[in-house]
Design a protein around this motif. Sequence first.
Motif, mmCIF file in Angstrom:
data_model
loop_
_atom_site.group_PDB
_atom_site.id
_atom_site.type_symbol
_atom_site.label_atom_id
_atom_site.label_comp_id
_atom_site.label_asym_id
_atom_site.label_seq_id
_atom_site.Cartn_x
_atom_site.Cartn_y
_atom_site.Cartn_z
ATOM 1 N N CYS A 20 17.391 60.278 59.845
ATOM 2 C CA CYS A 20 16.488 59.268 60.189
ATOM 3 C C CYS A 20 17.439 57.845 59.399
ATOM 4 C CB CYS A 20 15.022 59.178 59.898
ATOM 5 S SG CYS A 20 14.205 57.402 60.140
ATOM 6 N N LYS A 42 16.399 54.634 59.466
ATOM 7 C CA LYS A 42 15.611 53.355 59.567
ATOM 8 C C LYS A 42 15.978 52.509 58.358
ATOM 9 C CE LYS A 42 11.399 55.066 59.406
ATOM 10 N NZ LYS A 42 10.163 55.768 59.801
ATOM 11 N N LYS A 65 6.917 61.394 72.387
ATOM 12 C CA LYS A 65 6.156 61.375 70.951
ATOM 13 C C LYS A 65 5.012 61.847 70.975
ATOM 14 C CE LYS A 65 5.928 59.154 66.580
ATOM 15 N NZ LYS A 65 5.908 58.088 65.654
ATOM 16 N N HIS A 118 5.299 62.567 63.979
ATOM 17 C CA HIS A 118 5.501 62.068 62.378
ATOM 18 C C HIS A 118 4.136 62.196 61.763
ATOM 19 C CE1 HIS A 118 7.619 60.242 59.585
ATOM 20 N NE2 HIS A 118 7.143 58.887 59.641
ATOM 21 N N TYR A 141 2.156 59.387 54.063
ATOM 22 C CA TYR A 141 2.322 57.890 53.563
ATOM 23 C C TYR A 141 0.976 57.335 53.032
ATOM 24 C CZ TYR A 141 6.613 58.103 56.432
ATOM 25 O OH TYR A 141 7.894 58.245 56.741
ATOM 26 N N SER A 149 9.612 65.272 58.533
ATOM 27 C CA SER A 149 10.156 63.879 57.729
ATOM 28 C C SER A 149 10.322 64.560 56.518
ATOM 29 C CB SER A 149 9.400 62.680 57.816
ATOM 30 O OG SER A 149 8.287 62.953 57.282
ATOM 31 N N PRO A 191 14.322 63.887 58.588
ATOM 32 C CA PRO A 191 14.004 63.179 57.327
ATOM 33 C C PRO A 191 15.042 62.053 57.268
ATOM 34 C CG PRO A 191 15.664 65.020 56.951
ATOM 35 C CD PRO A 191 15.303 65.066 58.447
ATOM 36 N N GLY A 192 14.505 61.104 56.267
ATOM 37 C CA GLY A 192 15.254 59.970 56.439
ATOM 38 C C GLY A 192 15.489 59.666 54.635
ATOM 39 N N ARG A 193 14.229 59.320 53.891
ATOM 40 C CA ARG A 193 14.209 58.917 52.657
ATOM 41 C C ARG A 193 14.919 59.834 51.637
ATOM 42 N NH1 ARG A 193 8.101 57.582 51.547
ATOM 43 N NH2 ARG A 193 8.020 59.507 53.179
HETATM 44 C C1 PLP Z 1 10.320 57.169 59.116
HETATM 45 C C2 PLP Z 1 10.339 58.231 60.184
HETATM 46 C C3 PLP Z 1 10.982 59.448 59.744
HETATM 47 C C4 PLP Z 1 11.684 59.612 58.461
HETATM 48 O O1 PLP Z 1 10.524 59.471 57.411
HETATM 49 P P1 PLP Z 1 10.936 59.834 55.900
HETATM 50 O O2 PLP Z 1 9.600 59.870 55.363
HETATM 51 O O3 PLP Z 1 11.831 58.769 55.389
HETATM 52 O O4 PLP Z 1 11.926 61.250 55.712
HETATM 53 C C5 PLP Z 1 10.799 60.484 60.714
HETATM 54 N N1 PLP Z 1 10.397 60.433 61.675
HETATM 55 C C6 PLP Z 1 9.651 59.229 62.189
HETATM 56 C C7 PLP Z 1 8.945 59.358 63.678
HETATM 57 C C8 PLP Z 1 9.591 58.156 61.442
HETATM 58 O O5 PLP Z 1 9.206 56.929 61.831
#
Ligand code: PLP
Length: 396
Positions: free
Chosen positions: A43, A45, A133, A169, A174, A213, A230-232
């Motif tokens: 991810c 973003k 989704k 997600h 969060y 994620s 995953p992103g962060r």
């Molecule tokens: C932001 C996002 C992620 C990644 O989330 P992290 O907590 O940064 O790993 C994955 N899937 C979706 C749909 C998101 O919006």
Amino acid sequence: MLENQTRGSHSRPTWCEIDIEAIEHNIRQVVELLGPQVRLLVCLKGDAFGCGAVEVARACERMGAYGLTFGNIDSAIVCREAGVTLPMLLYPTCLPAAAPLLSGHGMSITVSTREEVEQWARYAEGRLDVFLKIDTGGFRAGAFPNDAVEVASAIAARPTLHLAGVYGHSLATYLNGMAPQFDGSSQQVSCFVEAVDAIEAAGIDVPLRMCSSSEILLTHPRADLNAVDPGRLISGLPFDAIPSRRRTWRPGLRSLKSRLVMVKRIDSHGDVPVTPFFPVHEGMTIGLIPYGWSDGCPRELSPDAYALVRGQRAPLLAPVHSELLRVDLTGIVGACIGDVVTLMGADGATQIDLETFAHHWGQPLLDVYCTVGKGVPRVYVRSPYAAVTSQQQESA
Ligand SMILES: *Cc1c(COP(=O)(O)O)cnc(C)c1O
């Protein structure tokens, strides 16, 4: 050591360093953790959380990730035009009129409702890959599980639309302690799996199933399914993990640096009235760096915030100006124009680590990552990093 830079003329001597090898390391850790059955979509973003989507996308290609996901269509297009060929999934980020452009770029879209299915089908010229989704309780994008089969059937009924996968997600991750009793993640994973099972039970093939994620990946292995996004974690932000998922993760953001553009010793200021921003005394030496709140630096820093100059601590002096920041160089022998000022990262053997820097800024690490990387040019560096002292370093 200093490799390419992606933006900025670099005439202004302020920059951040992104450790692309650390990011490669993090991608490799996830690939090894998941094994060959589970596909990794990284991810990207927030311009890859401040680390730069193009360079992180290239790292994903080198490290064998399966694909990329984006929260901003423009960022995805920039990566495509930079030559990145991996499959790309867009989270809800653009209007259906973009369908021909997306087909042309080989990007998949997200839909949640029947209205979106109809609209996208209206604009789609060739084949358009679609992800459905599922909303498992975030009340953001996504079909509620009750409606998932109906929306999936609507996609399947359109000849131009192709259901490439289903994703969810868990926004429970969060909550940041907002609801400590609520074990939302586990329930949201179960809810997602049931919805996908229902779609498949209705005879619709779901090639990719993805709901993991960063935080879920490190705490709920049953959510691996056959793909994760995953992103962060990939950018190196730290998370708790269950024992079987503990690995070393390395921070992608390595430093924020500038150089002194002025050094002024206060010996005789004559009749100049003192503006009482901070106590001024004879012999005090003030330095200026070209970095300020218009670059994302908070207007209020912690009173104990400091930078490193010639390996020594130089307190930051309030207030922060739009494009200038003062450092107190008193007692730092030889400090002069051009010296490197390290706001975060290493200066020779001394360093300001990310946590200390986040404390100076009074912000969470995620905000620090995104702000630093977006505010100034990025320089990509590789480990192992031969630390250079400010006196040795000639040019950035
Ligand atoms: C932001 C996002 C992620 C990644 O989330 P992290 O907590 O940064 O790993 C994955 N899937 C979706 C749909 C998101 O919006």
